[in-house]
Design a protein around this motif. Structure first.
Motif, PDB file in Angstrom:
ATOM      1  N   HIS A  90       0.825  -1.201   0.000  1.00 49.75           N
ATOM      2  CA  HIS A  90       0.000   0.000   0.000  1.00 49.75           C
ATOM      3  C   HIS A  90       0.864   1.259   0.000  1.00 49.75           C
ATOM      4  N   ARG A  91       0.277   2.335  -0.461  1.00 47.05           N
ATOM      5  CA  ARG A  91       0.938   3.644  -0.431  1.00 47.05           C
ATOM      6  C   ARG A  91       0.222   4.511   0.598  1.00 47.05           C
ATOM      7  N   PHE A  92       0.960   4.914   1.623  1.00 48.70           N
ATOM      8  CA  PHE A  92       0.394   5.643   2.750  1.00 48.70           C
ATOM      9  C   PHE A  92       0.737   7.124   2.681  1.00 48.70           C
ATOM     10  N   ALA A  93      -0.250   7.949   2.978  1.00 50.55           N
ATOM     11  CA  ALA A  93      -0.029   9.380   3.205  1.00 50.55           C
ATOM     12  C   ALA A  93      -0.532   9.705   4.602  1.00 50.55           C
ATOM     13  N   PHE A  94       0.074  10.688   5.235  1.00 49.12           N
ATOM     14  CA  PHE A  94      -0.277  11.082   6.603  1.00 49.12           C
ATOM     15  C   PHE A  94      -0.609  12.565   6.618  1.00 49.12           C
ATOM     16  N   THR A  95      -1.651  12.922   7.359  1.00 52.97           N
ATOM     17  CA  THR A  95      -2.008  14.329   7.458  1.00 52.97           C
ATOM     18  C   THR A  95      -2.426  14.648   8.881  1.00 52.97           C
ATOM     19  N   GLU A 127       4.215   8.354   1.377  1.00 56.00           N
ATOM     20  CA  GLU A 127       4.282   9.503   0.488  1.00 56.00           C
ATOM     21  C   GLU A 127       4.093  10.773   1.304  1.00 56.00           C
ATOM     22  N   LYS A 128       4.680  11.850   0.850  1.00 57.96           N
ATOM     23  CA  LYS A 128       4.601  13.111   1.589  1.00 57.96           C
ATOM     24  C   LYS A 128       3.248  13.785   1.437  1.00 57.96           C
ATOM     25  N   SER A 129       2.502  13.434   0.416  1.00 56.61           N
ATOM     26  CA  SER A 129       1.182  14.023   0.211  1.00 56.61           C
ATOM     27  C   SER A 129       0.286  13.018  -0.484  1.00 56.61           C
ATOM     28  N   VAL A 130      -1.006  13.290  -0.500  1.00 54.50           N
ATOM     29  CA  VAL A 130      -1.950  12.426  -1.190  1.00 54.50           C
ATOM     30  C   VAL A 130      -1.759  12.582  -2.697  1.00 54.50           C
ATOM     31  N   THR A 131      -1.589  11.464  -3.385  1.00 54.72           N
ATOM     32  CA  THR A 131      -1.400  11.474  -4.830  1.00 54.72           C
ATOM     33  C   THR A 131      -2.417  10.541  -5.481  1.00 54.72           C
ATOM     34  N   LYS A 132      -2.330  10.426  -6.773  1.00 54.72           N
ATOM     35  CA  LYS A 132      -3.236   9.539  -7.497  1.00 54.72           C
ATOM     36  C   LYS A 132      -2.889   8.070  -7.289  1.00 54.72           C
ATOM     37  N   LYS A 133      -1.791   7.801  -6.571  1.00 53.58           N
ATOM     38  CA  LYS A 133      -1.409   6.422  -6.275  1.00 53.58           C
ATOM     39  C   LYS A 133      -1.666   6.055  -4.814  1.00 53.58           C
ATOM     40  N   THR A 134      -2.027   7.032  -3.994  1.00 50.94           N
ATOM     41  CA  THR A 134      -2.246   6.766  -2.566  1.00 50.94           C
ATOM     42  C   THR A 134      -3.409   5.796  -2.372  1.00 50.94           C
ATOM     43  N   THR A 135      -3.215   4.793  -1.504  1.00 49.91           N
ATOM     44  CA  THR A 135      -4.297   3.851  -1.200  1.00 49.91           C
ATOM     45  C   THR A 135      -4.772   3.943   0.257  1.00 49.91           C
ATOM     46  N   ARG A 136      -3.962   4.547   1.146  1.00 47.19           N
ATOM     47  CA  ARG A 136      -4.334   4.701   2.545  1.00 47.19           C
ATOM     48  C   ARG A 136      -3.952   6.103   3.018  1.00 47.19           C
ATOM     49  N   LEU A 137      -4.906   6.809   3.614  1.00 45.22           N
ATOM     50  CA  LEU A 137      -4.652   8.127   4.195  1.00 45.22           C
ATOM     51  C   LEU A 137      -4.883   8.044   5.688  1.00 45.22           C
ATOM     52  N   LYS A 183      -9.156  17.690   5.751  1.00 42.44           N
ATOM     53  CA  LYS A 183      -8.110  16.685   5.768  1.00 42.44           C
ATOM     54  C   LYS A 183      -8.495  15.423   5.010  1.00 42.44           C
ATOM     55  N   ALA A 184      -9.784  15.105   4.946  1.00 41.93           N
ATOM     56  CA  ALA A 184     -10.225  13.911   4.228  1.00 41.93           C
ATOM     57  C   ALA A 184     -10.899  14.240   2.907  1.00 41.93           C
ATOM     58  N   ASN A 185     -11.061  15.528   2.611  1.00 43.69           N
ATOM     59  CA  ASN A 185     -11.811  15.932   1.426  1.00 43.69           C
ATOM     60  C   ASN A 185     -11.161  15.431   0.135  1.00 43.69           C
ATOM     61  N   LYS A 186      -9.819  15.481   0.084  1.00 44.66           N
ATOM     62  CA  LYS A 186      -9.137  15.036  -1.128  1.00 44.66           C
ATOM     63  C   LYS A 186      -9.330  13.546  -1.348  1.00 44.66           C
ATOM     64  N   ALA A 187      -9.402  12.787  -0.243  1.00 44.86           N
ATOM     65  CA  ALA A 187      -9.648  11.355  -0.371  1.00 44.86           C
ATOM     66  C   ALA A 187     -11.018  11.112  -0.995  1.00 44.86           C
ATOM     67  N   PHE A 188     -12.027  11.894  -0.576  1.00 45.91           N
ATOM     68  CA  PHE A 188     -13.351  11.774  -1.170  1.00 45.91           C
ATOM     69  C   PHE A 188     -13.295  12.069  -2.666  1.00 45.91           C
ATOM     70  N   MET A 189     -12.570  13.126  -3.016  1.00 41.91           N
ATOM     71  CA  MET A 189     -12.475  13.519  -4.421  1.00 41.91           C
ATOM     72  C   MET A 189     -11.821  12.418  -5.262  1.00 41.91           C
ATOM     73  N   LEU A 190     -10.740  11.847  -4.727  1.00 38.63           N
ATOM     74  CA  LEU A 190     -10.048  10.795  -5.453  1.00 38.63           C
ATOM     75  C   LEU A 190     -10.916   9.541  -5.581  1.00 38.63           C
ATOM     76  N   ARG A 191     -11.664   9.219  -4.526  1.00 33.65           N
ATOM     77  CA  ARG A 191     -12.568   8.064  -4.609  1.00 33.65           C
ATOM     78  C   ARG A 191     -13.639   8.297  -5.663  1.00 33.65           C
ATOM     79  N   GLN A 230     -13.265   9.759  -8.280  1.00 40.26           N
ATOM     80  CA  GLN A 230     -12.622   9.569  -9.576  1.00 40.26           C
ATOM     81  C   GLN A 230     -12.223   8.112  -9.805  1.00 40.26           C
ATOM     82  N   GLY A 231     -12.587   7.246  -8.873  1.00 44.39           N
ATOM     83  CA  GLY A 231     -12.338   5.826  -9.041  1.00 44.39           C
ATOM     84  C   GLY A 231     -11.116   5.277  -8.334  1.00 44.39           C
ATOM     85  N   GLN A 232     -10.449   6.091  -7.511  1.00 40.82           N
ATOM     86  CA  GLN A 232      -9.255   5.621  -6.824  1.00 40.82           C
ATOM     87  C   GLN A 232      -9.646   4.891  -5.534  1.00 40.82           C
ATOM     88  N   PRO A 233      -9.152   3.671  -5.306  1.00 43.22           N
ATOM     89  CA  PRO A 233      -9.513   2.896  -4.105  1.00 43.22           C
ATOM     90  C   PRO A 233      -8.713   3.337  -2.892  1.00 43.22           C
TER      91      PRO A 233
END
Length: 311
Positions: free
Chosen positions: A226-231, A253-263, A281-289, A291-294
């Motif tokens: 998994h690819r982890f980001a922390f905020t 990862e230092k920030s949430v990216t299009k490859k992040t799978t865990r925030l 803090k979780a809004n970008k995760a919603f946006m990426l989801r 767009q189809g990102q798990p």
């Protein structure tokens, strides 16, 4: 039909951040896909693990006064083992509950029971598509009401109902069929030995490798690949969090990216309701989801509990 669905759902609460500091145990018995009984009790944690932290008490409301006249963990565990018999055990985040029971048994001088166990959190990740797989979020998504979250009996009932719902969704009439449908295997605990409830990986024998990840990590652990980001503010430094993820075979990862799978969200984020996930803090995760990102959102405690399963 779930006429062959038989198991006991368990939930434990702990007095402090020591995994074996169990101060309450709850259970729900399911026979032929129906809830037929419950049990639950407070108990004194094993000696040496029996202090109550303000944080844990804030979550579940249990104090040293609550358990002052209750039986010792060892006595309660003996009764629980007898009640369960040869049934399969399930829990939501079984890695935590079974790990806590192993630790409490070890500290109390109790032989580990021989149980096969499943995890509704693992199964939910395989069947459902959610922003988080914490117990209240999964329950809400399935139309299950938890009467008193963090009461061990209430949480055990919720876990049991989740297992029943997941079995219905996958047309599984037994726990064995549910594990097949989710491509998982049951965990096993027996005297001196254990393995976790895990996803069975198929396909190429080569495992994904990420820069900074430990290539010798167990590919079956829940962080691997998994690819982890922390905020937000964590109780440890960001570098320590990155190092812990990397050691388990994940990449930080230092920030949430299009490859992040865990925030992982700090700042005492609890993830108890979907409303909490509507923060910046979780809004970008919603946006990426969208767009189809798990991507899945975790609390800091979720992260530590996953790490504990890699030990």
């Amino acid at each position: 039909m779930t006429n062959g669905l038989n198991f006991v759902a368990l939930d434990v609460e702990t007095a402090n951040n020591q995994r074996g500091s169990i101060c309450a145990i709850g259970g729900a018995i399911v026979e032929d896909g129906k809830l037929t009984g419950t049990f639950g009790t407070y108990c004194k944690p094993p000696e040496g693990l029996d202090h109550f932290s303000p944080f844990n008490t804030m979550i579940h409301g249990i104090t040293a006064v609550t358990v002052a006249n209750e039986p010792q963990f060892n006595d309660v565990m003996a009764e629980v083992v007898q009640l369960i018999g040869d049934r399969t055990v399930i829990a939501h985040n079984a890695g935590f509950d079974i790990g806590a029971l192993r630790s409490a048994c070890t500290h109390g001088g109790v032989t580990w029971p021989e149980w096969q166990y499943g995890c509704t959190l693992v199964w939910s990740r395989r069947i459902l598509d959610l922003i988080s797989y914490r117990l209240p979020i999964v329950a809400e998504s399935l139309g299950i009401v938890i009467e008193n979250h963090h009461d061990p009996v209430a949480d055990a009932i919720a876990s049991a109902e989740i297992a029943i719902k997941l079995a219905e969704r996958t047309n599984s009439s037994t726990i064995a069929e549910l594990t097949d449908a989710t491509t998982t295997r049951l965990g096993l605990m027996q005297p001196g030995n254990w393995r976790g409830c895990e996803t069975i990986h198929s396909g190429s024998s080569s495992q994904p490798e990420f820069a900074g990840a430990n290539p010798d990590a167990d590919p079956n652990n829940p962080l691997f690949g998994h690819r982890f980001a922390f905020t937000g503010a964590l109780s440890i430094t960001r570098q320590e969090a990155w190092n812990l993820a990397g050691h388990a075979g994940a990449i930080a990862e230092k920030s949430v990216t299009k490859k992040t799978t865990r925030l992982v969200v700090g700042d005492d984020f609890s993830g108890e309701s979907l409303e909490e996930f509507q923060t910046k803090k979780a809004n970008k995760a919603f946006m990426l989801r969208a767009q189809g990102q798990p991507i899945e959102v975790l609390t800091e405690q979720d992260f530590y509990e996953l790490l504990a399963q890699t030990e």
